[in-house]
Design a protein around this motif. Structure first.
Motif, PDB file in Angstrom:
ATOM      1  N   SER A  31       0.490  -1.191  -0.051  1.00 40.16           N
ATOM      2  CA  SER A  31       0.093   0.017   0.038  1.00 40.16           C
ATOM      3  C   SER A  31       0.845   1.317  -0.129  1.00 40.16           C
ATOM      4  O   SER A  31       0.297   2.260   0.066  1.00 40.16           O
ATOM      5  CB  SER A  31      -0.895   0.007   1.364  1.00 40.16           C
ATOM      6  N   TRP A  32       2.061   1.193  -0.212  1.00 34.05           N
ATOM      7  CA  TRP A  32       3.038   2.146  -0.106  1.00 34.05           C
ATOM      8  C   TRP A  32       3.187   2.852  -1.415  1.00 34.05           C
ATOM      9  O   TRP A  32       2.660   2.441  -2.734  1.00 34.05           O
ATOM     10  CB  TRP A  32       4.400   1.848   0.306  1.00 34.05           C
ATOM     11  N   GLY A  33       3.553   4.141  -1.583  1.00 32.72           N
ATOM     12  CA  GLY A  33       3.920   4.700  -2.670  1.00 32.72           C
ATOM     13  C   GLY A  33       5.106   4.188  -3.190  1.00 32.72           C
ATOM     14  O   GLY A  33       6.021   3.817  -2.514  1.00 32.72           O
ATOM     15  N   MET A  34       5.450   4.058  -4.520  1.00 30.32           N
ATOM     16  CA  MET A  34       6.723   3.564  -5.021  1.00 30.32           C
ATOM     17  C   MET A  34       7.056   4.397  -6.291  1.00 30.32           C
ATOM     18  O   MET A  34       5.937   4.859  -7.204  1.00 30.32           O
ATOM     19  CB  MET A  34       6.332   2.050  -5.462  1.00 30.32           C
ATOM     20  N   GLY A  35       7.862   4.495  -6.792  1.00 34.71           N
ATOM     21  CA  GLY A  35       8.348   5.199  -8.056  1.00 34.71           C
ATOM     22  C   GLY A  35       9.797   4.700  -8.777  1.00 34.71           C
ATOM     23  O   GLY A  35      10.384   4.098  -8.209  1.00 34.71           O
ATOM     24  N   TRP A  36       9.915   5.619  -9.933  1.00 31.04           N
ATOM     25  CA  TRP A  36      11.227   5.213 -10.558  1.00 31.04           C
ATOM     26  C   TRP A  36      11.912   6.516 -10.643  1.00 31.04           C
ATOM     27  O   TRP A  36      11.154   7.479 -11.078  1.00 31.04           O
ATOM     28  CB  TRP A  36      10.730   4.597 -11.841  1.00 31.04           C
ATOM     29  N   PHE A  37      13.031   6.611 -10.522  1.00 34.91           N
ATOM     30  CA  PHE A  37      13.933   7.866 -10.690  1.00 34.91           C
ATOM     31  C   PHE A  37      15.017   7.469 -11.426  1.00 34.91           C
ATOM     32  O   PHE A  37      15.571   6.451 -11.729  1.00 34.91           O
ATOM     33  CB  PHE A  37      14.448   8.472  -9.255  1.00 34.91           C
ATOM     34  N   ARG A  38      15.684   8.450 -12.073  1.00 38.19           N
ATOM     35  CA  ARG A  38      16.633   8.378 -13.003  1.00 38.19           C
ATOM     36  C   ARG A  38      17.841   9.548 -12.719  1.00 38.19           C
ATOM     37  O   ARG A  38      17.555  10.580 -12.337  1.00 38.19           O
ATOM     38  CB  ARG A  38      16.187   8.785 -14.639  1.00 38.19           C
ATOM     39  N   GLN A  39      18.997   8.983 -12.915  1.00 39.99           N
ATOM     40  CA  GLN A  39      20.132   9.894 -12.659  1.00 39.99           C
ATOM     41  C   GLN A  39      21.028   9.633 -13.782  1.00 39.99           C
ATOM     42  O   GLN A  39      21.618   8.739 -13.891  1.00 39.99           O
ATOM     43  CB  GLN A  39      20.861   9.673 -11.276  1.00 39.99           C
ATOM     44  N   ALA A  40      21.214  10.670 -14.552  1.00 34.73           N
ATOM     45  CA  ALA A  40      22.089  10.748 -15.563  1.00 34.73           C
ATOM     46  C   ALA A  40      23.583  11.207 -15.310  1.00 34.73           C
ATOM     47  O   ALA A  40      23.620  11.888 -14.256  1.00 34.73           O
ATOM     48  CB  ALA A  40      21.701  11.625 -16.846  1.00 34.73           C
ATOM     49  N   PRO A  41      24.638  10.792 -16.079  1.00 36.41           N
ATOM     50  CA  PRO A  41      26.200  11.166 -15.514  1.00 36.41           C
ATOM     51  C   PRO A  41      26.159  12.439 -15.359  1.00 36.41           C
ATOM     52  O   PRO A  41      25.732  13.264 -16.350  1.00 36.41           O
ATOM     53  CB  PRO A  41      26.787  10.735 -16.809  1.00 36.41           C
ATOM     54  N   GLY A  42      26.623  13.110 -14.203  1.00 35.48           N
ATOM     55  CA  GLY A  42      26.752  14.489 -13.897  1.00 35.48           C
ATOM     56  C   GLY A  42      25.523  15.135 -13.694  1.00 35.48           C
ATOM     57  O   GLY A  42      25.684  16.165 -13.483  1.00 35.48           O
ATOM     58  N   LYS A  43      24.638  14.521 -13.516  1.00 36.21           N
ATOM     59  CA  LYS A  43      23.445  15.271 -13.018  1.00 36.21           C
ATOM     60  C   LYS A  43      22.573  14.664 -11.749  1.00 36.21           C
ATOM     61  O   LYS A  43      23.153  13.434 -11.396  1.00 36.21           O
ATOM     62  CB  LYS A  43      22.195  15.042 -14.207  1.00 36.21           C
ATOM     63  N   GLU A  44      21.739  15.403 -11.315  1.00 33.35           N
ATOM     64  CA  GLU A  44      21.108  15.024 -10.067  1.00 33.35           C
ATOM     65  C   GLU A  44      19.964  14.056 -10.352  1.00 33.35           C
ATOM     66  O   GLU A  44      19.575  13.852 -11.505  1.00 33.35           O
ATOM     67  CB  GLU A  44      20.465  16.306  -9.373  1.00 33.35           C
ATOM     68  N   ARG A  45      19.523  13.313  -9.302  1.00 31.43           N
ATOM     69  CA  ARG A  45      18.554  12.115  -9.507  1.00 31.43           C
ATOM     70  C   ARG A  45      17.481  12.938  -9.440  1.00 31.43           C
ATOM     71  O   ARG A  45      17.073  13.866  -9.082  1.00 31.43           O
ATOM     72  CB  ARG A  45      18.685  11.321  -8.110  1.00 31.43           C
TER      73      ARG A  45
END
Length: 122
Positions: A31-45
């Motif tokens: 029942s939790w929130g779930m997500g996808w995040f991305r971090q490109a080289p040299g950038k913030e997530r």
């Protein structure tokens, strides 16, 4: 301790598709929130897509219409279907979970996977 394991990454040419999977363990996070995040080289997530506990979803503007986040509660798995991939989609993709997570914000999520690489070539 909640653990999240991502799979399904890899290398693909522009225009191709990949499906990421995330399997949680160590806690009742259905029942939790779930997500996808991305971090490109040299950038913030940054946030890519989130599935909140109430069933609502949110997407970053640059993936709307191309990516779809979904859950299979029976398999306890979170998915990210990525279509029409672009070179700028390249990066490390992280699965995240939080009891209240519902926004595309890194600070909203307490548990994180190790990440999986996605590389899109032109």
């Amino acid at each position: 301790v909640v653990q999240l394991q991502e799979s399904g990454g890899g290398s693909v040419q522009a225009g191709g598709s990949l499906r990421l999977s995330c399997v949680p363990s160590g806690g009742r996070i259905g029942s939790w929130g779930m997500g996808w995040f991305r971090q490109a080289p040299g950038k913030e997530r940054e946030g890519v897509a989130v599935s909140a506990s109430d069933g609502s979803t949110a997407y970053a503007d640059h993936v709307k219409g191309r990516f779809t986040i979904s859950r299979d509660n029976a398999k306890k798995t979170l998915y990210l279907q990525m279509n029409s991939l672009k070179p700028e989609d390249t990066g490390m993709y992280y699965c995240a979970a939080d009891p209240l997570g519902c926004r595309l914000l890194v600070e909203d999520f307490i548990y994180w996977g190790q990440g999986i690489q996605v590389t899109v070539s032109s």
